[in-house]
Design a protein around this motif. Structure first.
Motif, PDB file in Angstrom:
ATOM      1  N   HIS A   1       3.991   3.407   6.475  1.00 35.08           N
ATOM      2  CA  HIS A   1       2.790   3.629   5.658  1.00 35.08           C
ATOM      3  C   HIS A   1       2.626   5.126   5.409  1.00 35.08           C
ATOM      4  CE1 HIS A   1       1.402  -0.516   6.440  1.00 35.08           C
ATOM      5  NE2 HIS A   1       1.904  -0.312   7.652  1.00 35.08           N
ATOM      6  N   THR A   2       2.029   5.469   4.284  1.00 33.66           N
ATOM      7  CA  THR A   2       1.752   6.875   3.949  1.00 33.66           C
ATOM      8  C   THR A   2       0.276   7.040   3.625  1.00 33.66           C
ATOM      9  OG1 THR A   2       2.122   6.616   1.573  1.00 33.66           O
ATOM     10  CG2 THR A   2       4.069   7.122   2.929  1.00 33.66           C
ATOM     11  N   ASP A   3      -0.120   8.298   3.399  1.00 30.88           N
ATOM     12  CA  ASP A   3      -1.463   8.546   2.882  1.00 30.88           C
ATOM     13  C   ASP A   3      -1.400   8.475   1.356  1.00 30.88           C
ATOM     14  OD1 ASP A   3      -0.407  10.980   1.983  1.00 30.88           O
ATOM     15  OD2 ASP A   3      -1.275  12.127   3.623  1.00 30.88           O
ATOM     16  N   ASP A   4      -2.425   8.926   0.689  1.00 31.65           N
ATOM     17  CA  ASP A   4      -2.477   8.811  -0.766  1.00 31.65           C
ATOM     18  C   ASP A   4      -1.973  10.050  -1.502  1.00 31.65           C
ATOM     19  OD1 ASP A   4      -4.585  10.419   0.002  1.00 31.65           O
ATOM     20  OD2 ASP A   4      -6.027   9.525  -1.379  1.00 31.65           O
ATOM     21  N   GLN A   5      -1.365  10.988  -0.793  1.00 30.07           N
ATOM     22  CA  GLN A   5      -0.830  12.190  -1.431  1.00 30.07           C
ATOM     23  C   GLN A   5       0.541  11.857  -2.015  1.00 30.07           C
ATOM     24  OE1 GLN A   5      -2.957  15.002  -1.485  1.00 30.07           O
ATOM     25  NE2 GLN A   5      -4.203  13.303  -0.756  1.00 30.07           N
ATOM     26  N   GLY A   6       0.833  12.337  -3.186  1.00 34.26           N
ATOM     27  CA  GLY A   6       2.111  12.042  -3.834  1.00 34.26           C
ATOM     28  C   GLY A   6       2.012  10.801  -4.698  1.00 34.26           C
TER      29      GLY A   6
ATOM     30  N   VAL B   1      17.655  -7.938  19.597  1.00 39.08           N
ATOM     31  CA  VAL B   1      16.430  -8.169  18.834  1.00 39.08           C
ATOM     32  C   VAL B   1      16.723  -8.031  17.340  1.00 39.08           C
ATOM     33  CG1 VAL B   1      14.078  -7.311  18.414  1.00 39.08           C
ATOM     34  CG2 VAL B   1      14.998  -7.345  20.741  1.00 39.08           C
ATOM     35  N   THR B   2      16.091  -8.882  16.546  1.00 38.97           N
ATOM     36  CA  THR B   2      16.195  -8.794  15.092  1.00 38.97           C
ATOM     37  C   THR B   2      15.017  -7.978  14.576  1.00 38.97           C
ATOM     38  OG1 THR B   2      17.226 -10.971  15.002  1.00 38.97           O
ATOM     39  CG2 THR B   2      16.279 -10.130  12.948  1.00 38.97           C
ATOM     40  N   PHE B   3      15.308  -6.996  13.739  1.00 37.49           N
ATOM     41  CA  PHE B   3      14.276  -6.127  13.179  1.00 37.49           C
ATOM     42  C   PHE B   3      14.220  -6.291  11.673  1.00 37.49           C
ATOM     43  CE2 PHE B   3      15.484  -4.056  17.121  1.00 37.49           C
ATOM     44  CZ  PHE B   3      14.258  -3.725  17.666  1.00 37.49           C
ATOM     45  N   GLN B   4      13.029  -6.100  11.131  1.00 32.29           N
ATOM     46  CA  GLN B   4      12.826  -6.102   9.683  1.00 32.29           C
ATOM     47  C   GLN B   4      12.014  -4.851   9.345  1.00 32.29           C
ATOM     48  OE1 GLN B   4      10.127  -9.124   8.298  1.00 32.29           O
ATOM     49  NE2 GLN B   4      10.999  -9.116   6.247  1.00 32.29           N
ATOM     50  N   ALA B   5      12.573  -3.992   8.495  1.00 29.05           N
ATOM     51  CA  ALA B   5      11.885  -2.751   8.109  1.00 29.05           C
ATOM     52  C   ALA B   5      11.340  -2.890   6.692  1.00 29.05           C
ATOM     53  CB  ALA B   5      12.844  -1.573   8.195  1.00 29.05           C
ATOM     54  N   MET B   6      10.072  -2.488   6.521  1.00 28.57           N
ATOM     55  CA  MET B   6       9.409  -2.552   5.219  1.00 28.57           C
ATOM     56  C   MET B   6       8.599  -1.276   5.004  1.00 28.57           C
ATOM     57  SD  MET B   6       7.983  -6.461   5.405  1.00 28.57           S
ATOM     58  CE  MET B   6       7.484  -6.328   7.113  1.00 28.57           C
ATOM     59  N   GLY B   7       8.476  -0.874   3.752  1.00 28.55           N
ATOM     60  CA  GLY B   7       7.644   0.274   3.416  1.00 28.55           C
ATOM     61  C   GLY B   7       6.512  -0.149   2.503  1.00 28.55           C
ATOM     62  N   PHE B   8       5.293   0.231   2.851  1.00 26.75           N
ATOM     63  CA  PHE B   8       4.120  -0.135   2.061  1.00 26.75           C
ATOM     64  C   PHE B   8       3.474   1.060   1.376  1.00 26.75           C
ATOM     65  CE2 PHE B   8       4.539  -3.652   5.041  1.00 26.75           C
ATOM     66  CZ  PHE B   8       4.452  -4.733   4.163  1.00 26.75           C
ATOM     67  N   GLY B   9       4.044   2.235   1.533  1.00 31.06           N
ATOM     68  CA  GLY B   9       3.473   3.410   0.882  1.00 31.06           C
ATOM     69  C   GLY B   9       2.019   3.581   1.262  1.00 31.06           C
ATOM     70  N   GLU B  10       1.195   3.775   0.251  1.00 31.99           N
ATOM     71  CA  GLU B  10      -0.241   4.002   0.471  1.00 31.99           C
ATOM     72  C   GLU B  10      -1.078   2.752   0.269  1.00 31.99           C
ATOM     73  OE1 GLU B  10      -1.870   5.921  -3.518  1.00 31.99           O
ATOM     74  OE2 GLU B  10       0.064   6.792  -2.968  1.00 31.99           O
TER      75      GLU B  10
ATOM     76  N   ARG C   1       1.726   6.505   9.148  1.00 31.78           N
ATOM     77  CA  ARG C   1       2.088   5.860  10.406  1.00 31.78           C
ATOM     78  C   ARG C   1       3.235   4.883  10.200  1.00 31.78           C
ATOM     79  NH1 ARG C   1      -1.548   3.064   7.688  1.00 31.78           N
ATOM     80  NH2 ARG C   1      -1.761   0.827   7.958  1.00 31.78           N
ATOM     81  N   VAL C   2       3.832   4.499  11.324  1.00 30.13           N
ATOM     82  CA  VAL C   2       4.795   3.404  11.362  1.00 30.13           C
ATOM     83  C   VAL C   2       4.249   2.415  12.386  1.00 30.13           C
ATOM     84  CG1 VAL C   2       7.143   2.718  11.956  1.00 30.13           C
ATOM     85  CG2 VAL C   2       6.757   4.846  10.703  1.00 30.13           C
ATOM     86  N   GLU C   3       4.154   1.157  11.974  1.00 26.39           N
ATOM     87  CA  GLU C   3       3.660   0.104  12.867  1.00 26.39           C
ATOM     88  C   GLU C   3       4.812  -0.783  13.307  1.00 26.39           C
ATOM     89  OE1 GLU C   3      -0.905  -0.311  11.239  1.00 26.39           O
ATOM     90  OE2 GLU C   3       0.552  -1.821  10.588  1.00 26.39           O
ATOM     91  N   ILE C   4       4.852  -1.068  14.585  1.00 24.69           N
ATOM     92  CA  ILE C   4       5.857  -1.952  15.166  1.00 24.69           C
ATOM     93  C   ILE C   4       5.115  -3.189  15.627  1.00 24.69           C
ATOM     94  CG2 ILE C   4       7.600  -2.186  16.980  1.00 24.69           C
ATOM     95  CD1 ILE C   4       7.228   1.172  16.715  1.00 24.69           C
ATOM     96  N   ILE C   5       5.459  -4.346  15.049  1.00 28.51           N
ATOM     97  CA  ILE C   5       4.698  -5.569  15.249  1.00 28.51           C
ATOM     98  C   ILE C   5       5.595  -6.633  15.869  1.00 28.51           C
ATOM     99  CG2 ILE C   5       3.294  -7.332  14.103  1.00 28.51           C
ATOM    100  CD1 ILE C   5       3.097  -5.041  11.809  1.00 28.51           C
TER     101      ILE C   5
END
Length: 185
Positions: free
Chosen positions: A112-117, A144-153, A176-180
């Motif tokens: 996740h990012t903030d709203d800059q850019g 462990v199987t991992f799945q990476a995703m980007g949600f931007g802002e 931030r980066v969230e690990i779920i």
């Protein structure tokens, strides 16, 4: 005053009506049979979040789902997706937590990012950061199987701005980066 049977019956009826049938039933508990109604009240999920003293890490749990959030300011340099040495230490602790508490299944890593850019830039940066975290955790947790995703802002934790002005503390929490993962019960 006369005590006719009719008058006594009226007094008994008035007493029963005034005190209710439950009061009359208490006279002999052995003979009492009363129905019990189930009371069903909806309860909303309570999500408690625990934050580290330095504010760089937080953890929340909803049901069996655990979310560990690490601020990007601790994990990465500004506008970068290369993990810092400090980030690797934190990720070792997170990997150990997953090893001990995970019920199995896919572990999601969300950047996740903030709203800059721009939105396009933030989407790409958040994905690269999630992939960097996935790469380090995958080395430590090979089964462990991992799945990476980007949600931007698109999914801010808190509002980036208040009264039309940026709130730097909130922007930092949104980077931030969230690990779920699902925890054992």
């Amino acid at each position: 005053m006369s005590r006719s049977p009719e008058r006594l019956a009226v007094l008994a009826l008035a007493l029963t009506l005034a005190t209710g049938p439950a009061a009359a039933a208490w006279a002999d508990p052995e003979d009492t049979v009363a129905g019990v109604e189930d009371i069903v009240t909806p309860v909303e999920d309570v999500i408690a979040e625990v934050e580290s003293l330095d504010g760089a890490e937080s953890e929340s749990k909803q049901g069996d789902q655990v979310t560990v959030a690490l601020t990007s300011d601790v994990l990465f340099a500004l506008d970068r997706a290369v993990l810092t040495p400090r980030a690797r230490q934190r990720l070792r602790r997170v990997a150990e937590r997953i090893r001990i508490d995970s019920a199995g299944g896919t572990v999601r890593i969300e950047g996740h990012t903030d709203d800059q850019g721009t939105e396009v830039y933030n989407d790409a940066l958040s994905l690269r950061r999630a992939q960097a975290v996935r790469q380090v955790l995958a080395r430590q947790l090979s089964q462990v199987t991992f799945q990476a995703m980007g949600f931007g802002e698109r999914r801010p934790k808190v509002p980036n701005a208040a009264q039309g002005r940026p709130v730097r503390e909130n922007q930092a929490k949104n980077r931030r980066v969230e690990i779920i993962f699902s925890a054992k019960r």
